[in-house]
Design an enzyme around this catalytic site. Structure first.
Site, PDB file in Angstrom:
ATOM      1  N   GLY A 362       0.821  -1.211   0.000  1.00  0.00           N
ATOM      2  CA  GLY A 362       0.000   0.000   0.000  1.00  0.00           C
ATOM      3  C   GLY A 362       0.848   1.250   0.000  1.00  0.00           C
ATOM      4  O   GLY A 362       2.088   1.191  -0.045  1.00  0.00           O
ATOM      5  N   GLY A 364       1.498   4.901   2.049  1.00  0.00           N
ATOM      6  CA  GLY A 364       1.264   5.679   3.255  1.00  0.00           C
ATOM      7  C   GLY A 364       1.377   7.153   2.956  1.00  0.00           C
ATOM      8  O   GLY A 364       1.529   7.565   1.803  1.00  0.00           O
ATOM      9  N   ASP A 480      -8.120  11.332  14.983  1.00  0.00           N
ATOM     10  CA  ASP A 480      -8.454  10.812  13.647  1.00  0.00           C
ATOM     11  C   ASP A 480      -8.961   9.375  13.750  1.00  0.00           C
ATOM     12  O   ASP A 480      -8.574   8.514  12.969  1.00  0.00           O
ATOM     13  CB  ASP A 480      -7.236  10.902  12.728  1.00  0.00           C
TER      14      ASP A 480
END
Length: 637
Positions: A362, A364, A480
């Site tokens: 993935g 970041g 968050d």
């Protein structure tokens, strides 16, 4: 002479169903026999006789798909019409089935509609070629299969042939306001409140209150509007009964009025009114004054102690020991003059020879995220996640990247992602954490839509709450908390992650999730109103975000507030709109969500209470079976 009758068996291709007189007949359509003396002709491949068909009848087949399906959408209703299949299969017992599927996401498979969706006159066995579908959700994609079925469809192993039509419902007017309550009456006013509609079908812009005196004949009605779900109707006659109704308005127009309710004004005026009305203000002012005095005293003590302590960090540590003796308290790495000191204090430096990067999994915020292996002396080799800092970084980016490791390294809890160590001397700079096989919770739920029991979902929520309780006990505010920042391992254990602070400090992020507000980025849909308006981030604002995570989990990764804009979300929340319960949501879970979304942050539950509430629900699984479909209520703070 003597006449001799000789019985001759039927030739191949012919049959005779009964012995005796009569001649052999050719096999019926779509059947054949290759042997002599047949009393039945078997059907050719792909052709069948229904159980009710005579043995000597022709063989038939399944129909082709219906043709020319026409759809007509009206808000949250749909009319479907179609034409007969080109090939009926040779039968006259043709009927139709209509299958409704709801499509929440572009790449996810559509799922069967719930029983609330009304297909009239019925879903299965339709003789006529049209239906009306009602009670669909607003702003939602649906797929409808219109199947053609006849008497031999059950003989065929394949599913019926069908035509598909895809539609998206429109914005719809809200449903009726459920009920109106009288809060207080005087000689000339009625103070009213009401619950929002069960199905708002969008953001409620305002409410219209219609009222008239209860008299015979045609009374004159008056109306007033209110931005909130309460209003004061003034200028009324004393000791007079009034009939009141309320309706809600969205961009799609007005909904239906509530049932008429009758309330009476008082006989006498209320001399205490002014004192009563001002009492909360007086108390509030006194409280505020006291708070100011307390705050000034605390600030004076803080400044005095700070001067005596020499360094800000030393003072911070002493204050933490004073506040929470024996309790480990989070230390902000940005209080260190040199952020490298924080890294060396809270994160273990790992040698590059111990790390093997295997594949990129993935992206970041600062670079790629990889899966790899970590083999340290005296320890078993383990699979790890590796965050990289991309080349060409600035010193500030390096500091912000490693700040996450300085934060993570202070935590040790089974529901918080574990830091294995950092590589600050290598190129690229790396952060090593435990590997979570199932990735981010939001995408994991979307991939597994509908596959978990409610108990499993509550178990996930309990883990997240336990992790957040641990963090709040350490005086750490996440800011968050969202399903995208929860990671899931192979045992469905959920762990709080993503302790990066940079997106709140840096205004250059291209991520649309984070919207600029007062010089920083804020994930609007997940953030408490006071944090958006005043940057007041506390554990109570994390509790608000946790309520949104609960909604995400129960809805299997649905986007909070759907396709509403961030501005619309802020306006709606400010006007006391709250997310309705997802499909099949137990009443107790939605009630807990609503508590997390209380406007007054001090009234929201603490994480310790959320954990104990979820523990009770897990011990009493029956409470999770009570769903809130028909009697859903939106919270009115």
């Amino acid at each position: 002479g003597v006449c001799v009758c000789v019985c001759v068996s039927c030739f191949p291709g012919t049959f005779k169903s009964k012995f005796g007189e009569g001649s052999c007949a050719p096999c019926p359509s779509n059947s054949r026999t290759g042997s002599r003396g047949s009393n039945i002709c078997p059907c050719l491949s792909g052709f069948y006789r229904a159980d009710s068909d005579a043995p000597d009848s022709a063989c038939t087949t399944i129909p082709s798909a219906p043709r020319n399906v026409i759809s007509s959408v009206n808000e949250t209703s749909l009319a479907l019409e179609w034409e007969e299949p080109e090939d009926t299969g040779g039968r006259s017992d043709l009927v139709y089935n209509v299958v409704c599927k709801k499509c929440l996401r572009d790449r996810s498979p559509c799922t069967r509609c719930d029983d609330n969706v009304d297909v009239g006159p019925r879903r299965l066995g339709l003789r006529q070629r049209k239906v009306v579908v009602r009670n669909l959700q607003a702003h939602t994609r649906y797929s409808f299969e219109v199947q053609a079925v006849n008497g031999v469809s059950g003989k065929n192993l394949m599913s019926p042939r069908y035509s598909t039509v895809n539609i998206t419902t429109n914005q719809a007017a809200p449903s009726a306001v459920p009920t109106v309550h009288l809060m207080r009456s005087t000689s000339d006013t009625l103070s009213l409140s009401w619950l929002p509609p069960e199905k708002p079908n969008g953001v409620i812009l305002d409410y219209e209150i219609k009222y008239h005196e209860r008299v015979s004949g045609q009374p004159m009605s008056h109306t007033v509007t209110s931005q909130h779900s309460s209003a004061k109707v003034e200028g009324l006659r004393g000791a007079t009964p009034y009939v009141v109704q309320v309706r809600a308005r969205t961009v799609a127009g007005y909904g239906r009025y509530s049932n008429p309710m009758e309330f009476s004004t008082s006989l006498h005026s209320d001399p205490q009114k002014s004192v009563q009305d001002q009492l909360p203000l007086i108390i509030g002012s006194a409280s505020a004054g006291l708070l100011v005095i307390v705050a000034l005293v605390v600030m004076a003590v803080v400044c005095l102690k700070k001067q005596r302590s020499g360094s800000e960090l030393e003072y911070t540590e002493k204050l933490q020991q004073y506040i929470s003796p024996g309790v480990k308290v989070y230390i902000d790495p940005f209080t260190y003059e040199d952020p490298n000191d924080a890294i060396h204090e809270f994160a273990k430096e790992i040698d590059i020879s111990c790390v093997k990067i295997e594949e990129v999994i993935g992206a970041g915020e600062f670079g790629e995220v990889c899966r790899g292996r970590l083999k340290q002396a005296g320890r078993r080799e383990m699979v790890v996640a590796i965050k990289t800092l991309k080349a060409g970084y600035t010193e500030r980016q390096r500091r912000d990247f490693l700040a996450e490791a300085s934060i993570m390294g202070q935590f040790d809890h089974p529901n918080v992602i574990r830091l294995e160590g950092v590589l600050t001397r290598s190129c690229p700079v790396l952060i090593i954490t435990e590997f979570m096989e199932n990735g981010a919770l939001d995408s994991f739920l979307r991939l597994n839509d509908g596959r978990f029991t409610m108990t499993q979902l509550v178990g996930m929520l309990r883990g997240i709450a336990a992790g957040m309780k641990y963090l709040s006990d350490m005086n750490y505010v996440h800011r968050d908390l969202a399903a995208r920042n929860i990671l899931v391992n192979s045992n469905l254990v959920c762990k709080v992650s993503d302790f990066g602070l940079s997106r709140f400090l840096d205004d250059t992020s291209a991520d649309p999730t984070y919207t600029s507000s007062l010089g920083g980025k804020i994930p609007i849909r997940w953030t408490a109103p006071e944090a958006i308006a005043f940057r007041k981030f506390t554990s109570a604002s994390d509790v608000w975000s946790y309520g949104i995570v609960m909604w995400e989990v129960v809805s299997y990764g649905e986007r909070p507030y759907w396709d509403m804009s961030n501005q619309d979300v802020m306006t709606a929340v400010e006007q006391d709109y709250r997310l309705p319960p997802p499909m099949d949501c137990p009443m107790v879970l939605h009630q807990l969500m609503l508590e997390c979304w209380m406007k007054e942050r001090n009234l929201r539950p603490k994480f310790c209470r959320i954990v104990s509430t979820l523990d009770k629900l897990l011990r009493n699984a029956a409470s999770l079976k009570v769903h809130q479909q028909q009697h859903q209520q939106l919270w009115e703070p």
